[in-house]
Design a protein around this motif. Structure first.
Motif, PDB file in Angstrom:
ATOM      1  N   UNK A  90       0.833  -1.203   0.000  1.00 10.31           N
ATOM      2  CA  UNK A  90       0.000   0.000   0.000  1.00 10.31           C
ATOM      3  C   UNK A  90       0.870   1.257   0.000  1.00 10.31           C
ATOM      4  N   UNK A  91       1.824   1.281  -0.933  1.00 13.38           N
ATOM      5  CA  UNK A  91       2.688   2.448  -1.176  1.00 13.38           C
ATOM      6  C   UNK A  91       3.607   2.757   0.011  1.00 13.38           C
ATOM      7  N   UNK A  92       3.862   1.794   0.863  1.00 11.93           N
ATOM      8  CA  UNK A  92       4.787   1.975   1.981  1.00 11.93           C
ATOM      9  C   UNK A  92       5.776   0.805   2.008  1.00 11.93           C
ATOM     10  N   UNK A 184       7.777  11.152   3.949  1.00 11.62           N
ATOM     11  CA  UNK A 184       7.640   9.752   4.340  1.00 11.62           C
ATOM     12  C   UNK A 184       8.640   8.878   3.592  1.00 11.62           C
ATOM     13  N   UNK A 185       8.771   9.115   2.280  1.00  8.92           N
ATOM     14  CA  UNK A 185       9.723   8.340   1.489  1.00  8.92           C
ATOM     15  C   UNK A 185      11.154   8.569   1.968  1.00  8.92           C
ATOM     16  N   UNK A 186      11.483   9.799   2.290  1.00 12.35           N
ATOM     17  CA  UNK A 186      12.844  10.067   2.759  1.00 12.35           C
ATOM     18  C   UNK A 186      13.128   9.335   4.072  1.00 12.35           C
ATOM     19  N   UNK A 187      12.150   9.310   4.953  1.00  9.44           N
ATOM     20  CA  UNK A 187      12.333   8.594   6.219  1.00  9.44           C
ATOM     21  C   UNK A 187      12.481   7.091   5.982  1.00  9.44           C
ATOM     22  N   UNK A 188      11.663   6.536   5.077  1.00 10.66           N
ATOM     23  CA  UNK A 188      11.737   5.099   4.818  1.00 10.66           C
ATOM     24  C   UNK A 188      13.026   4.725   4.096  1.00 10.66           C
ATOM     25  N   UNK A 189      13.482   5.570   3.165  1.00 11.43           N
ATOM     26  CA  UNK A 189      14.743   5.289   2.476  1.00 11.43           C
ATOM     27  C   UNK A 189      15.924   5.365   3.430  1.00 11.43           C
ATOM     28  N   UNK A 190      15.865   6.295   4.376  1.00 11.23           N
ATOM     29  CA  UNK A 190      16.930   6.382   5.377  1.00 11.23           C
ATOM     30  C   UNK A 190      16.987   5.104   6.215  1.00 11.23           C
ATOM     31  N   UNK A 191      15.822   4.587   6.596  1.00 12.78           N
ATOM     32  CA  UNK A 191      15.779   3.332   7.355  1.00 12.78           C
ATOM     33  C   UNK A 191      16.290   2.177   6.506  1.00 12.78           C
ATOM     34  N   UNK A 241      19.018  11.477  -4.014  1.00 12.21           N
ATOM     35  CA  UNK A 241      19.326  12.685  -4.773  1.00 12.21           C
ATOM     36  C   UNK A 241      18.124  13.164  -5.581  1.00 12.21           C
ATOM     37  N   UNK A 242      17.394  12.211  -6.174  1.00 10.18           N
ATOM     38  CA  UNK A 242      16.186  12.584  -6.921  1.00 10.18           C
ATOM     39  C   UNK A 242      15.164  13.206  -5.984  1.00 10.18           C
ATOM     40  N   UNK A 243      14.994  12.612  -4.801  1.00  9.49           N
ATOM     41  CA  UNK A 243      14.038  13.144  -3.832  1.00  9.49           C
ATOM     42  C   UNK A 243      14.412  14.564  -3.429  1.00  9.49           C
ATOM     43  N   UNK A 244      15.705  14.807  -3.194  1.00 10.14           N
ATOM     44  CA  UNK A 244      16.147  16.156  -2.843  1.00 10.14           C
ATOM     45  C   UNK A 244      15.921  17.130  -3.989  1.00 10.14           C
ATOM     46  N   UNK A 245      16.110  16.654  -5.225  1.00 12.71           N
ATOM     47  CA  UNK A 245      15.896  17.540  -6.374  1.00 12.71           C
ATOM     48  C   UNK A 245      14.427  17.917  -6.500  1.00 12.71           C
TER      49      UNK A 245
END
Length: 322
Positions: A90-92, A184-191, A241-245
């Protein structure tokens, strides 16, 4: 019953089924290799396996609670390996844990929080008896490789989503829900990144260190797992990097929009200042006001106001303020 599949193999070929409710069938017989797969087992089920396969109590506790980071533990002539799974639900990103007990003649995998069953992997290995005949070390490699391969669909799904967000950020402003999604994506990618380092260490340890149940000829296979983890690590770094852009593009466009609005407000304020100033002068109750007795004074003042406002509008329009 949490047992997904449990079979004994001889020379890579399935010979019999194993049942937890039949303790006599659990112990490997001469020349057999036992592979048991469980998902979210109960404590009593793990205790049965602990007794029959002489599993270490600490490893059993770790497998029961599933709160460990990826690691390799050695208990006598047995290995206990912890690996982390990841999948999109579900997108997570949902992270799970797979605990693997490896002994001289058995392998027990315990899955927590992962919907990706090992049945397809088991069928693939059973179709190649020569590989399955290697025993627990090769099955351990296959399970770890299966887990790491499951990372790629997660990365691909997030990459597609970020590409779509980047396109929308250029065409229009991101909504509040989309900005929340980015955080949310940045937090999950960091994990996710925090898990990849220990996973690479697990593969490196099994490749380079002397461990029970791992034959030297199988060790190079774990290098392939480490390479896959490194690849996923690079892909996730690129996603960061894409997320930051996307954040930067959205922020720059928002600043540009605010600048345009500010210039528009300043231009309209400048144009409104002209009639306001003139009306303010003529609104004073002075006895001697210019052109009060002249019949064309009022239209003339209105005309001057209109001409000045028109010139200001033209100037601001040419400058791109309106």
């Amino acid at each position: 019953m949490s047992v997904v599949a449990a079979y004994a193999y001889v020379a890579g070929k399935r010979v019999r089924e194993i049942r937890l409710d039949d303790p006599e069938s659990l112990a490997p017989r001469d020349g057999e290799f036992v592979w048991i797969g469980l998902v979210d087992p109960r404590e009593d089920e793990l205790r049965i396996l602990q007794e029959r396969f002489d599993l270490h109590p600490l490893a059993v506790e770790d497998a029961l609670h599933a709160r460990q980071m990826p690691k390799v533990d050695i208990y006598g002539n047995q290995l206990f390996v912890v690996a982390k799974t990841a999948q999109m639900v579900e997108a997570r990103i949902v992270f799970g844990e797979t605990d693997i007990f490896v002994g001289p003649h058995f392998l027990i995998s315990v899955r927590h929080g992962s919907a990706r069953a090992h049945l397809e992997l088991r069928a693939h290995l059973e179709a190649m008896p020569a590989l399955l005949a290697h025993g627990g070390d090769y099955v351990l490699h296959a399970v770890l490789d299966f887990i790491v391969d499951g990372y790629l669909p997660v990365v691909d799904a997030i990459e597609d989503e970020l590409a779509e967000m980047e396109r929308r950020a250029l065409d229009a402003f991101l909504s509040r829900a989309e900005i929340t999604r980015l955080f949310t994506l940045r937090r999950e990618l960091t994990k996710f990144l925090r898990l990849l380092g220990p996973m690479a260490q697990v593969a490196g340890y099994l490749e380079h260190h002397e461990t029970p149940c791992i034959d030297p000829e199988v060790k190079p296979y774990f290098r392939d797992i480490r390479d896959h983890v490194a690849r996923v690590d690079l892909l996730i770094a690129g996603l960061g990097e894409v997320l930051n852009s996307v954040f930067e593009v959205s922020s720059l466009l928002e600043q540009q929009r605010q600048g345009v609005i500010t210039r528009q407000l300043a231009a309209w304020a400048a144009m409104l200042a002209v009639p306001t100033a003139v009306a303010g002068v003529y609104g004073m109750n002075f006895e001697h006001m210019p052109e009060l007795k002249w019949a064309f004074g009022y239209p003339l003042v209105l005309g001057v106001i209109g001409v000045v406002c028109a010139l200001l509008y033209r100037r601001f329009k040419k400058a791109g303020w309106l």
